[in-house]
Design an enzyme around this catalytic site. Structure first.
Site, PDB file in Angstrom:
ATOM      1  N   HIS A  42      24.344   3.607 -20.601  1.00 30.15           N
ATOM      2  CA  HIS A  42      23.689   4.291 -21.721  1.00 30.15           C
ATOM      3  C   HIS A  42      23.285   3.264 -22.765  1.00 30.15           C
ATOM      4  CE1 HIS A  42      27.929   4.146 -22.921  1.00 30.15           C
ATOM      5  NE2 HIS A  42      27.546   4.287 -24.174  1.00 30.15           N
ATOM      6  N   HIS A  44      24.058   2.731 -26.063  1.00 24.91           N
ATOM      7  CA  HIS A  44      24.873   2.266 -27.182  1.00 24.91           C
ATOM      8  C   HIS A  44      25.006   0.747 -27.158  1.00 24.91           C
ATOM      9  CE1 HIS A  44      27.017   6.309 -28.222  1.00 24.91           C
ATOM     10  NE2 HIS A  44      25.896   6.132 -28.893  1.00 24.91           N
ATOM     11  N   HIS A  47      27.287  -1.244 -24.930  1.00 21.97           N
ATOM     12  CA  HIS A  47      27.010  -1.176 -23.496  1.00 21.97           C
ATOM     13  C   HIS A  47      25.672  -1.804 -23.114  1.00 21.97           C
ATOM     14  CE1 HIS A  47      30.291   1.625 -22.201  1.00 21.97           C
ATOM     15  NE2 HIS A  47      30.314   1.842 -23.513  1.00 21.97           N
ATOM     16  N   HIS A 155      27.776  11.857 -22.284  1.00 22.50           N
ATOM     17  CA  HIS A 155      28.182  11.129 -23.493  1.00 22.50           C
ATOM     18  C   HIS A 155      27.077  11.155 -24.547  1.00 22.50           C
ATOM     19  CE1 HIS A 155      30.133   8.108 -25.926  1.00 22.50           C
ATOM     20  NE2 HIS A 155      29.114   7.264 -25.780  1.00 22.50           N
ATOM     21  N   HIS A 396      33.886  11.149 -26.154  1.00 21.68           N
ATOM     22  CA  HIS A 396      34.749  10.529 -25.155  1.00 21.68           C
ATOM     23  C   HIS A 396      35.817  11.545 -24.752  1.00 21.68           C
ATOM     24  CE1 HIS A 396      33.312   6.338 -25.716  1.00 21.68           C
ATOM     25  NE2 HIS A 396      33.153   6.704 -26.981  1.00 21.68           N
TER      26      HIS A 396
END
Length: 754
Positions: A42, A44, A47, A155, A396
């Protein structure tokens, strides 16, 4: 992740608590040029933010995969992050009275553009096969195929789990995932129940913590905001520009709509990406949950009624009146959220509401511990008087959700990642306690490796092959019906292994089930040979069984063995034996033996008439001499009634070999067998004494006198190995020559011991 020389990088982010190179992962622990794939779960920053650095400033030459929304949002998010790095670098340079440090800016706009051009897009459930050429442990290149597909992780928009299959082994990497439906996203998916997961790499962000119910968290979130603004304060909600921010905006806009007394208090979204981000969310509304898709049929839920975009917080924001401000970044390390915090934290009427997960070494994590003072972005110490509260809307999983997910996946190995050491340790202990009820041989392993520490998992090599084609339908010997092979049946075919999967096919169907074709190599070697075919026949028959001999009208002789796969040809080329054979391991070995035998026959004393001349002169025998009238033809034996029985074939073959040998040398040889009282044979040799040969009296004579030599060979038993030899005649020289030749013959052609 490494397997048989294949390297896959799972996510490529930065640590939010550090700046510049200090925030990068431990790239020095791997060789970028050897990384074959990067799978990004993803958008973010933790990441994906170091992806441009890795692809453009290292030797990486592999491929990159992510979902469509991830790439679309990452383009905006990393562009904003790049500008933030440049601002921080300029501020640090001014503070240090030096030029901007290149280490503070991880990538440029051009590098970000080139990185995004390399990204390949995948949809959920789309199976992707990637052929990779890698090096094995012996530094030999080999082709491998990695198969993977993405599952919805729940998420953020476009977040994915990756289910990876390599060589029959499977790995599920969850990334960040959520098992709760919220206002706009669906919960994470589970892999198919009929698919075995060997390794589960799962997040452990919240360890053994259990979230309060969603209704309780929303009530606490909205009531805290209302309490702050009702007393005239300003409520700061630090969020990431994209992700949880959209969920919180939906919650607060709905709450303001239901409470008219609050509608005079403005709600600001202070992000340069606000409008662009909302356009992305509207584009990919089909990837959101059914509730929001139904709302889209009537109106756009992201067209907020009570929330406005704040483009310039310095000029447009009134610090004297109550307001609610969503500002990025979410961990207060820099940017608009940090600037507003420094302005408002000293006033007790104000409040800061942390609505997501806070990483260690960030200001958001620090103020959750309620310190008395904080250090501003300019380095000044100032009191922390405002309200600080924490309500987790982080998407999460908590302990219960994580444990249930792991139990449903049923992996053989569990690797815990993405969490603080203490929380990971508690989660590992809780899982191990649960698995104590399972027998040890069926219990999954649980690992929580520290940074830079590898986890090595060993798998039994399962070698299996599918039988396909005509081999899968063999005719039953009793019923004559076609049926698949049963356990214990022999199946003979060609084993094909491709992409770590094996199958057995018939040679005739090789082209049907593969890109291979059946071919053969025929080898042909010319060997010098001056002997006759009878000599070669003798040696070949002594060495091999089942030799076929064919002679054509051109006096060309072929000796064929091993189902005619090996041939020895005499007479095609003068003084040369041609050896032909099919190139395969068995025929290669046989041809080597045949060639060695031909060479040995010529170098051995047992070879016959290498010069083409007899050892002693020939004489045409006339009947009136009283000798030739009763001579048998070559290769015949006397019919005196002493014919051997069937169990004496070995002895008979030995005698016939000696008879053939003597005939080749002297032409006229008579053999008499005696099997009545012993296993013996007498050979009568007729020939001429050379004119220069000495007589028994030691005198030379110019006359050609007939010479008779008698050879007696007697075996001890029917095995035909140990034998007694007796040679007598008128000439000692001829006797000596025959005795010596016979001994060399049996030594070379064997197996006879004299």
């Amino acid at each position: 992740m490494e397997f048989r020389g294949l390297n896959i990088l799972l996510d490529c982010g930065i640590h939010p608590g550090y700046e510049g190179l200090n925030g990068l992962p431990y790239f020095d622990q791997l060789e970028p040029s050897e990384v074959d794939l990067i799978l990004v779960t993803h958008f973010h920053l933790d990441h994906a933010a170091s992806l441009p650095y890795f692809t453009e400033r290292t030797g990486f030459k592999g491929r990159i995969f992510m979902t469509h929304p991830t790439k679309a949002v990452m383009r905006l998010l990393l562009g904003d992050y790049m500008r933030l790095m440049e601002m921080n670098a300029a501020r640090n340079a001014a503070a240090n009275k030096s030029n901007t440090s290149e280490n503070d800016v991880l990538f440029t706009a051009d590098e970000l553009k080139r990185c995004l051009e390399k990204v390949e897009l995948v949809d959920y459930h789309q199976v992707v096969q990637v052929a990779v050429t890698n090096k094995n442990r012996d530094s030999q290149k080999q082709n491998a195929v990695v198969k993977f597909y993405a599952l919805n992780a729940g998420h953020v928009l476009g977040a994915a789990m990756f289910f990876i299959e390599i060589a029959g082994h499977t790995v599920l990497y969850t990334g960040d995932y959520s098992m709760e439906d919220d206002r706009h996203l669906m919960a994470a998916e589970l892999p198919p129940v009929d698919v075995r997961t060997d390794v589960l790499i799962v997040e452990s962000t919240y360890g053994v913590q259990v979230h309060a119910s969603r209704q309780e968290r929303e009530m606490r979130f909205t009531s805290t905001i209302e309490r702050v603004v009702s007393r005239g304060g300003r409520c700061l909600i630090p969020v990431f520009a994209l992700g949880r921010a959209q969920e919180l905006l939906l919650i607060l806009d709905e709450y303001w709509q239901a409470n008219p007394h609050l509608q005079n208090i403005p709600i600001w979204y202070a992000s340069n990406l606000a409008n662009k981000a909302l356009r992305v969310y509207r584009t990919y509304v089909n990837m959101m949950n059914a509730r929001l898709r139904a709302q889209m049929d009537m109106s756009n839920p992201f067209s907020f009624k009570h929330i406005k975009s704040l483009k310039d917080h310095n000029n447009n924001l009134d610090d004297r009146n109550p307001a609610v401000v969503f500002a990025s970044p979410g961990m207060l390390q820099s940017g608009v959220s940090r600037q507003l915090f420094d302005r408002w934290c000293t006033d007790s009427k104000n409040g800061v509401l942390i609505a997501g997960y806070a990483v260690d070494h960030t200001l958001a994590k620090e103020i959750m511990l309620q310190p008395k003072e904080v250090v501003s972005l300019e380095g000044r110490r100032q009191p922390l008087n405002c309200l600080v509260d924490y309500v987790s809307f982080s998407a999460h999983v908590d302990f219960m959700q994580n444990r249930n997910f792991i139990n449903q996946v049923k992996p053989r190995h569990i690797v815990l990642v993405h969490g603080a050491k203490e929380e990971m340790g508690r989660l590992k202990s809780a899982l191990m306690l649960q698995y104590k009820q399972i027998p040890e041989n069926k219990r999954p392993t649980v690992s929580m490796p520290p940074n830079t520490t590898s986890v090595k998992l060993l798998f039994d090599r399962r070698r299996s092959a599918k039988v396909i084609g005509s081999l899968a339908e063999q005719r039953n010997s009793s019923s004559r019906m076609l049926m698949p092979p049963q356990k214990g049946d022999n199946v003979q075919g060609i084993l094909l292994t491709q992409n770590f999967h094996s199958k057995i096919v018939s040679k005739n169907e090789l082209a049907k089930y593969s890109q291979l074709r059946v071919g053969s190599v025929r080898s042909r070697l010319h060997v010098p040979c001056v002997g006759k075919s009878d000599t070669l026949r003798l040696f070949l028959n002594e060495m091999f069984h089942g030799i076929d001999e064919v002679t054509d009208n051109r006096n060309r002789t072929e000796f064929r063995l091993h189902d005619e796969q090996v041939k020895v040809i005499l007479g095609e080329v003068e003084r040369t034996a041609i050896v032909e054979w099919d190139a395969n391991p068995v025929c290669d070995m046989l041809s080597d033996a045949v060639i060695a035998l031909i060479m040995h026959a010529q170098g051995s004393a047992a070879s016959i008439r290498l010069t083409g001349s007899p050892c002693c002169g020939k004489k045409k025998v006339k009947k009136e001499d009283g000798i030739g009238s009763d001579l048998p033809n070559k290769k015949t034996r006397s019919d005196d009634g002493n014919r051997p029985s069937d169990d004496s074939d070995i002895i008979l073959n030995r005698f016939e070999s000696v008879h053939t040998f003597l005939n080749e040398q002297f032409d006229n040889v008579k053999m008499e067998l005696d099997f009545s009282e012993s296993l013996s044979a007498i050979f009568y040799v007729y020939g001429d004494l050379p004119s220069d040969a000495p007589t028994d009296e030691g005198k030379n004579s110019s006359l050609s006198l007939p010479v008779t030599c008698t050879v007696k060979l007697e075996f001890e038993n029917k095995l035909g190995i140990n034998a007694k030899l007796n040679v007598s005649g008128e000439s000692e020289k001829i006797v000596s020559n025959i005795r010596s030749s016979l001994k060399h013959f049996v030594d070379g052609a064997g197996p006879i011991t004299i």
